[in-house]
Each structure stands twice: as structure tokens, then as C-alpha cells.
Design a protein around this motif. Sequence first.
Motif, PDB file in Angstrom:
ATOM      1  N   PRO A 179       0.829  -1.220   0.000  1.00  0.00           N
ATOM      2  CA  PRO A 179       0.000   0.000   0.000  1.00  0.00           C
ATOM      3  C   PRO A 179       0.862   1.268   0.000  1.00  0.00           C
ATOM      4  N   LEU A 180       1.973   1.205   0.715  1.00  0.00           N
ATOM      5  CA  LEU A 180       2.869   2.352   0.789  1.00  0.00           C
ATOM      6  C   LEU A 180       3.381   2.730  -0.605  1.00  0.00           C
ATOM      7  N   ARG A 181       3.747   1.718  -1.380  1.00  0.00           N
ATOM      8  CA  ARG A 181       4.264   1.974  -2.736  1.00  0.00           C
ATOM      9  C   ARG A 181       3.202   2.600  -3.629  1.00  0.00           C
ATOM     10  N   ARG A 182       1.952   2.175  -3.442  1.00  0.00           N
ATOM     11  CA  ARG A 182       0.884   2.734  -4.281  1.00  0.00           C
ATOM     12  C   ARG A 182       0.698   4.221  -4.001  1.00  0.00           C
ATOM     13  N   VAL A 183       0.701   4.574  -2.715  1.00  0.00           N
ATOM     14  CA  VAL A 183       0.559   5.982  -2.345  1.00  0.00           C
ATOM     15  C   VAL A 183       1.758   6.766  -2.882  1.00  0.00           C
ATOM     16  N   GLU A 184       2.926   6.165  -2.733  1.00  0.00           N
ATOM     17  CA  GLU A 184       4.145   6.814  -3.211  1.00  0.00           C
ATOM     18  C   GLU A 184       4.085   7.066  -4.723  1.00  0.00           C
ATOM     19  N   ARG A 185       3.596   6.053  -5.445  1.00  0.00           N
ATOM     20  CA  ARG A 185       3.541   6.213  -6.917  1.00  0.00           C
ATOM     21  C   ARG A 185       2.588   7.322  -7.326  1.00  0.00           C
ATOM     22  N   LEU A 186       1.465   7.428  -6.621  1.00  0.00           N
ATOM     23  CA  LEU A 186       0.503   8.485  -6.946  1.00  0.00           C
ATOM     24  C   LEU A 186       1.118   9.869  -6.695  1.00  0.00           C
ATOM     25  N   ILE A 187       1.792  10.008  -5.549  1.00  0.00           N
ATOM     26  CA  ILE A 187       2.412  11.306  -5.246  1.00  0.00           C
ATOM     27  C   ILE A 187       3.516  11.618  -6.261  1.00  0.00           C
ATOM     28  N   GLU A 188       4.255  10.591  -6.637  1.00  0.00           N
ATOM     29  CA  GLU A 188       5.332  10.742  -7.624  1.00  0.00           C
ATOM     30  C   GLU A 188       4.761  11.234  -8.962  1.00  0.00           C
ATOM     31  N   ARG A 189       3.650  10.641  -9.377  1.00  0.00           N
ATOM     32  CA  ARG A 189       3.033  11.045 -10.637  1.00  0.00           C
ATOM     33  C   ARG A 189       2.609  12.505 -10.569  1.00  0.00           C
ATOM     34  N   GLY A 190       1.993  12.894  -9.423  1.00  0.00           N
ATOM     35  CA  GLY A 190       1.580  14.286  -9.252  1.00  0.00           C
ATOM     36  C   GLY A 190       2.761  15.248  -9.346  1.00  0.00           C
ATOM     37  N   ARG A 191       3.914  14.802  -8.842  1.00  0.00           N
ATOM     38  CA  ARG A 191       5.115  15.644  -8.923  1.00  0.00           C
ATOM     39  C   ARG A 191       5.591  15.757 -10.379  1.00  0.00           C
ATOM     40  N   ARG A 192       5.552  14.635 -11.071  1.00  0.00           N
ATOM     41  CA  ARG A 192       5.985  14.649 -12.488  1.00  0.00           C
ATOM     42  C   ARG A 192       5.092  15.545 -13.319  1.00  0.00           C
ATOM     43  N   ASP A 193       3.781  15.490 -13.024  1.00  0.00           N
ATOM     44  CA  ASP A 193       2.819  16.272 -13.806  1.00  0.00           C
ATOM     45  C   ASP A 193       2.784  17.747 -13.391  1.00  0.00           C
ATOM     46  N   GLY A 194       3.547  18.102 -12.376  1.00  0.00           N
ATOM     47  CA  GLY A 194       3.542  19.500 -11.933  1.00  0.00           C
ATOM     48  C   GLY A 194       2.378  19.850 -11.019  1.00  0.00           C
ATOM     49  N   ASP A 195       1.603  18.818 -10.572  1.00  0.00           N
ATOM     50  CA  ASP A 195       0.479  19.091  -9.677  1.00  0.00           C
ATOM     51  C   ASP A 195       0.905  19.145  -8.213  1.00  0.00           C
ATOM     52  N   PHE A 196       1.908  18.342  -7.864  1.00  0.00           N
ATOM     53  CA  PHE A 196       2.345  18.281  -6.466  1.00  0.00           C
ATOM     54  C   PHE A 196       3.742  18.880  -6.323  1.00  0.00           C
ATOM     55  N   ARG A 197       4.019  19.315  -5.109  1.00  0.00           N
ATOM     56  CA  ARG A 197       5.262  20.003  -4.822  1.00  0.00           C
ATOM     57  C   ARG A 197       6.477  19.076  -4.937  1.00  0.00           C
ATOM     58  N   THR A 198       7.623  19.668  -5.261  1.00  0.00           N
ATOM     59  CA  THR A 198       8.868  18.890  -5.304  1.00  0.00           C
ATOM     60  C   THR A 198       9.894  19.478  -4.333  1.00  0.00           C
ATOM     61  N   ASP A 199       9.470  20.480  -3.543  1.00  0.00           N
ATOM     62  CA  ASP A 199      10.421  21.105  -2.612  1.00  0.00           C
ATOM     63  C   ASP A 199      10.531  20.340  -1.288  1.00  0.00           C
ATOM     64  N   LEU A 200       9.769  19.266  -1.136  1.00  0.00           N
ATOM     65  CA  LEU A 200       9.893  18.413   0.064  1.00  0.00           C
ATOM     66  C   LEU A 200      10.168  16.985  -0.415  1.00  0.00           C
ATOM     67  N   PRO A 201      10.939  16.204   0.371  1.00  0.00           N
ATOM     68  CA  PRO A 201      11.304  14.845  -0.073  1.00  0.00           C
ATOM     69  C   PRO A 201      10.063  13.944  -0.217  1.00  0.00           C
ATOM     70  N   LEU A 202      10.088  13.090  -1.243  1.00  0.00           N
ATOM     71  CA  LEU A 202       8.973  12.164  -1.485  1.00  0.00           C
ATOM     72  C   LEU A 202       8.665  11.275  -0.266  1.00  0.00           C
ATOM     73  N   PRO A 203       9.677  10.645   0.356  1.00  0.00           N
ATOM     74  CA  PRO A 203       9.350   9.783   1.512  1.00  0.00           C
ATOM     75  C   PRO A 203       8.664  10.565   2.631  1.00  0.00           C
ATOM     76  N   TRP A 204       9.033  11.828   2.794  1.00  0.00           N
ATOM     77  CA  TRP A 204       8.402  12.655   3.820  1.00  0.00           C
ATOM     78  C   TRP A 204       6.923  12.887   3.501  1.00  0.00           C
ATOM     79  N   LEU A 205       6.597  13.132   2.238  1.00  0.00           N
ATOM     80  CA  LEU A 205       5.197  13.339   1.862  1.00  0.00           C
ATOM     81  C   LEU A 205       4.387  12.062   2.089  1.00  0.00           C
ATOM     82  N   VAL A 206       4.998  10.898   1.806  1.00  0.00           N
ATOM     83  CA  VAL A 206       4.306   9.619   2.040  1.00  0.00           C
ATOM     84  C   VAL A 206       4.065   9.433   3.549  1.00  0.00           C
TER      85      VAL A 206
END
Lengths: 198, 198
Positions: free
Chosen positions: B131-158
Amino acid sequence: MVRSAPRQPVPARRADAERNIAAILEAATRLLSADPAASVADIAKAAGVGRVTLYGHFPSREALVDAVLEHAVGLADAVLDDPALDERPAPEAMAALLHSSWEVLDRHRRLFVAADRIMATERIREHHERPLRRVERLIERGRRDGDFRTDLPLPWLVTTFFSIIHSAAQERESGRLPAEDVERVLVTTMLSLLTSPA
Amino acid sequence: MVRSAPRQPVPARRADAERNIAAILEAATRLLSADPAASVADIAKAAGVGRVTLYGHFPSREALVDAVLEHAVGLADAVLDDPALDERPAPEAMAALLHSSWEVLDRHRRLFVAADRIMATERIREHHERPLRRVERLIERGRRDGDFRTDLPLPWLVTTFFSIIHSAAQERESGRLPAEDVERVLVTTMLSLLTSPA
């Protein structure tokens, strides 16, 4: 013992007692925040005093934990009670507060885990109220001034404040968040949370 | 016993066993997420089966907790594995995911508290990863698409995703957050956290 050492002046004995109490509180804070199940024997050892001396000052584990909480709340409160904070805009004050006190507040939280096992909920709540109210008042001021969001309930924002600090402390411990990044990540996260989206 | 009831056809006995297993897993999930220390005897009782039957399917408490985690991860994964989510913009997908699965994810977390007491860390981590990986992948996609922030580390957002869900569940339990507000508060908080300030 008192008879066999009659020449020690009273102030010196009192100074000894105060030194012992300070050492016990320091050791208890350190050990209990690392492990809520730390034993009184280990605390006495770490403080460099005998168990009899420790029990002389704190007749039970509960009395010791209560004193440790009181001490920790005092420290947290001293850090939070910075009049300069009241004069700065709420977002700046929040950043300054996180810088100065996230570690104190997290240690505080750990002590509550220890307290939770042996103390009455009401007594714990009394201890917890003071720092919580200070954070609440700062967020409330930011809302009044239009700096912080009002679309989420105030108690929820206070809860997330403590929950975010707790997560950052855990991430640092696990090595997933480098120690030098903790403050920036905390301040950025908290201000995003508190600031209403445009 | 088998000899004295020779006419029961094999499929019926298998169906009985499957019903028992389902009842045991359901009861164990419910009891262990309410109290990580729930006993095997209480779980058998709540499932309406004898302890001998329970131990016939799950030879130890560890085997039972392992099966419960597997089951819970399966449920969480089924909720998260919604192909429609992949087609929607990340912020919308995140809101939909919180709507559909915050309760499943929180129950999941509680079961890990139970597991933590008796299972090896590595085995727990394996269960937690999916489940953790699924949430991580969604946040990662949002970062790639410019919808989610990239100024904080991905593991921290998860981490904050799970920590915010946990806080909301606690606030609801304590009555400080009305049940009907939980989803709105969660979605608003999470999107504020994930969206870079302008």
C-alpha cells in the motif's frame, strides 16, 4: 548519619539535595524519553545516586514521572513563552517556534507515553494543556490576522502541528530524514498546512 | 468424528472450513484493530468457533496475525488498485483515494501495532510495502505532472499522508472531529500539504 556528620552546614546539604534532584530529573527525562519503560534503578544509576536517595526525593515511580513532566512542561513553556514571538506576524512566529522548540516538544510527547502507563488521564491532561494552549493561541492569532486558514477547525490544526513534529522526529531517528533537513521540512510543511490555498 | 458422519460430502466440509476461516479473519481484524492485545480465545469466541478449530487453521498467534495482515493488505490493495485513479489528475485521484480508503488504511495501521509485538520487522515491512508503494507512486506522478510540490522529499510526503490519516482517526475517536467532517478535513489537509505554495 546526620549525627555522624554534624559539621556539614545546612546550606551545603541543601545544595547536595538540589544537585541530586537536578541530576535525577535530567537522567529521568533522558531515559524515559528514549524508553518509556526505563526502570527507577536505571534512572538512579544514570543520575549517579543510590536508589535510597532517589526514593528520598521521589517516593514512587509515579511521583518521579510527575516531576519529570512538570520539569519538561516548564522547559517547553519557557521556550514557547518568548514575548518576541507575540510581536512578529504569526507565520514568522510559527517558523521561529518550530526552530526553537520542535525537539523540546517531541521529547515532551515521549514523556507522555511513559506517563500514560501510570498516571491518571486527568493529571496528564493538566500537564499537556499549557504548551498546547500556547500553540493554539498562536494559530488563532494567525487566523484573526488573515495569515492562517479558517476553513479547517482550530483543534485539528493544533493536532496536525504535534503530529507533524512527531513524524519528523521518527523520520530522523530512522535515518530517512537527514538531521540537517528536519527544520526546513518542518517549517515548510507546517506553513503549507496553516496557510489557506489562494 | 469423520467415521460417525460419513455422509457429509467433501465440498460441504470444505465450505464449512472456508466459512470458519473467513469468520476468524473478520473477527481477528475487528478485535486486533480495536485492541492489539486481543487474545486468541476472544477471537475464537467472536468468530463463533472453538479454539481447537481456530488452531486447526492458524497454529499460532503469529500465524493468525500474519494471515490477518495479509488479508488487510489485500483489502487495502484492492481499494487502492483502481485503474480509474490512474486516469485522473493526481490531486483528484488523491481525493478519491482518501474518500475510498482512509478507514481501510487506518485499520491497517492498527493491525501493524498488533503485529509489531510478535512478528519480525522484515516480515512486517513486506506487508506494509505494497500500500505504501501505491501511495508513493501516486504522489510521484503528481510531482511529475507538476500538480504536487517537489520542494519536500517524497518519503516525507508519504509519511505525512499516513500520519495525517492516523491523526484524523484519533480525533474522530476522541469526538473532537465529527465523523461527517473527517473526509473533507482529510482531503483539504492532504491537498494543501501536497500542493506547492504558489
